[in-house]
Design an enzyme around this catalytic site. Structure first.
Site, PDB file in Angstrom:
ATOM      1  N   HIS A 104       0.855  -1.192   0.000  1.00 18.77           N
ATOM      2  CA  HIS A 104       0.000   0.000   0.000  1.00 18.77           C
ATOM      3  C   HIS A 104       0.890   1.241   0.000  1.00 18.77           C
ATOM      4  O   HIS A 104       1.939   1.273   0.645  1.00 18.77           O
ATOM      5  CB  HIS A 104      -0.931  -0.004   1.225  1.00 18.77           C
ATOM      6  CG  HIS A 104      -1.974   1.058   1.103  1.00 18.77           C
ATOM      7  ND1 HIS A 104      -1.720   2.368   1.431  1.00 18.77           N
ATOM      8  CD2 HIS A 104      -3.250   1.017   0.637  1.00 18.77           C
ATOM      9  CE1 HIS A 104      -2.806   3.088   1.179  1.00 18.77           C
ATOM     10  NE2 HIS A 104      -3.746   2.292   0.697  1.00 18.77           N
ATOM     11  N   GLU A 120      -3.578   2.048  -7.648  1.00 21.04           N
ATOM     12  CA  GLU A 120      -3.928   3.166  -6.761  1.00 21.04           C
ATOM     13  C   GLU A 120      -2.950   4.310  -6.980  1.00 21.04           C
ATOM     14  O   GLU A 120      -1.881   4.335  -6.351  1.00 21.04           O
ATOM     15  CB  GLU A 120      -3.832   2.739  -5.290  1.00 21.04           C
ATOM     16  CG  GLU A 120      -4.850   1.718  -4.860  1.00 21.04           C
ATOM     17  CD  GLU A 120      -5.198   1.869  -3.384  1.00 21.04           C
ATOM     18  OE1 GLU A 120      -6.379   1.978  -3.079  1.00 21.04           O
ATOM     19  OE2 GLU A 120      -4.286   1.904  -2.540  1.00 21.04           O
TER      20      GLU A 120
HETATM   21  P1  PGA Z   1      -9.220   6.254  -0.180  1.00 25.16           P
HETATM   22  O1  PGA Z   1      -8.063   5.215   0.112  1.00 25.16           O
HETATM   23  O2  PGA Z   1     -10.407   5.482  -0.695  1.00 25.16           O
HETATM   24  O3  PGA Z   1      -9.488   6.904   1.152  1.00 25.16           O
HETATM   25  O4  PGA Z   1      -8.705   7.218  -1.188  1.00 25.16           O
HETATM   26  C1  PGA Z   1      -7.807   4.146  -0.746  1.00 25.16           C
HETATM   27  C2  PGA Z   1      -6.608   3.386  -0.201  1.00 25.16           C
HETATM   28  O5  PGA Z   1      -5.705   4.038   0.331  1.00 25.16           O
HETATM   29  O6  PGA Z   1      -6.563   2.150  -0.275  1.00 25.16           O
END
Ligand code: PGA
Length: 258
Positions: free
Chosen positions: A102, A171
């Site tokens: 992450h 992401e």
């Molecule tokens: P968010 O986070 O939906 O708050 O943008 C996603 C993540 O960090 O997995």
């Protein structure tokens, strides 16, 4: 169409088990009101709640289509590693998915691609599914090359079958809701990045399209945009952070997944 994945990444929230239980109760009530669940739900709570969440998921309307995930793992299976939690420990608790790499761990805690690679192998070795996060920090001229390089190092040493057992969460770091000036990516631009990652895997592991890892999108997903992402057939689900601990908002999102 296969069921879409909704991964709830609770991060370091909520502050107490009482609040966590309220979220789960609220979601359970929503599930009760639906005939069909057109999604697979994965709850990734903080380590300290894993056992309790696991017990709740075995009951009532969570029974079908809900799974337990962890937010991290250590790369060794046993040993003197203060503060760490191992793959076998997670597996014994009923964890089926583990988030690795992450961006909050990569950028705040300095987790390198090499560390993520070792953790990813630990998850596979312990027969769980890694949800491997990839994403550029800034969308500059170099972001395509950055994604290829990150994928290369993150998946280094994995064989063809192991790659297919992973899930990838694209992401973009700039889109994660806690970043200043965060804004969600658009499905079209996320698709461009997803294609870069998929083509890289196809070229380097000779994967067929049907053997590619499932791809999720994460970064400021809310009830306002969840449908735009999941209606793309290539996006097999979403990784939801902030909105997943807001019970009203989370249930609103689920109600939109038909
Ligand atoms: P968010 O986070 O939906 O708050 O943008 C996603 C993540 O960090 O997995």
């Amino acid at each position: 169409m296969s069921k879409k994945y909704i991964i709830a990444n609770w991060k370091m929230l909520p502050a107490s088990w009482a609040e966590a239980e309220q979220i789960l109760d609220f979601v359970n009530d929503h599930l009760e009101s639906r005939n069909e669940k057109e999604f697979s739900l994965v709850f990734c709570p903080p380590f300290i709640f894993l056992d309790e969440v696991s017990n709740v998921l075995k009951t009532s309307h969570f029974e079908h289509g809900s799974s337990l995930g962890a937010q991290d793992v250590f790369w060794e299976d046993t040993g003197a590693d203060t503060g760490e939690v191992s793959g076998p420990m997670l597996n014994k608790l009923g964890v089926q998915y583990v988030i690795v790499g992450h961006s909050e761990r990569r950028w705040k805690l300095g987790e390198s691609d090499e560390i993520v690679n070792k953790k990813l192998k630990a998850v596979l070795r312990n027969e769980m599914t890694p949800i491997v996060c990839l994403g550029e920090k800034i969308r500059d001229d170099n972001f395509r090359e950055f994604l290829r390089e990150q994928a290369k190092k993150t998946f280094s040493g994995l064989n063809h079958d192991e790659i297919g057992k992973c899930m990838i969460a694209y992401e973009p770091v700039w889109a994660i809701s806690t970043n200043p000036d965060a804004r969600p990516d658009t499905p079209e631009s996320a698709m461009e990045s997803i294609k870069i990652i998929q083509n890289f895997l196809i070229e380097n592991w000779e994967l067929k399209t049907e053997d590619l890892p499932k791809i999720l999108y994460g970064g400021s997903v809310t009830s306002k945009n969840i449908v735009d992402f999941i209606e793309k057939k290539e996006i097999e689900g979403v990784l939801v952070g902030g909105a997943s601990v807001n019970k009203e908002e989370f249930v609103k999102m689920l109600s939109l997944v038909k």
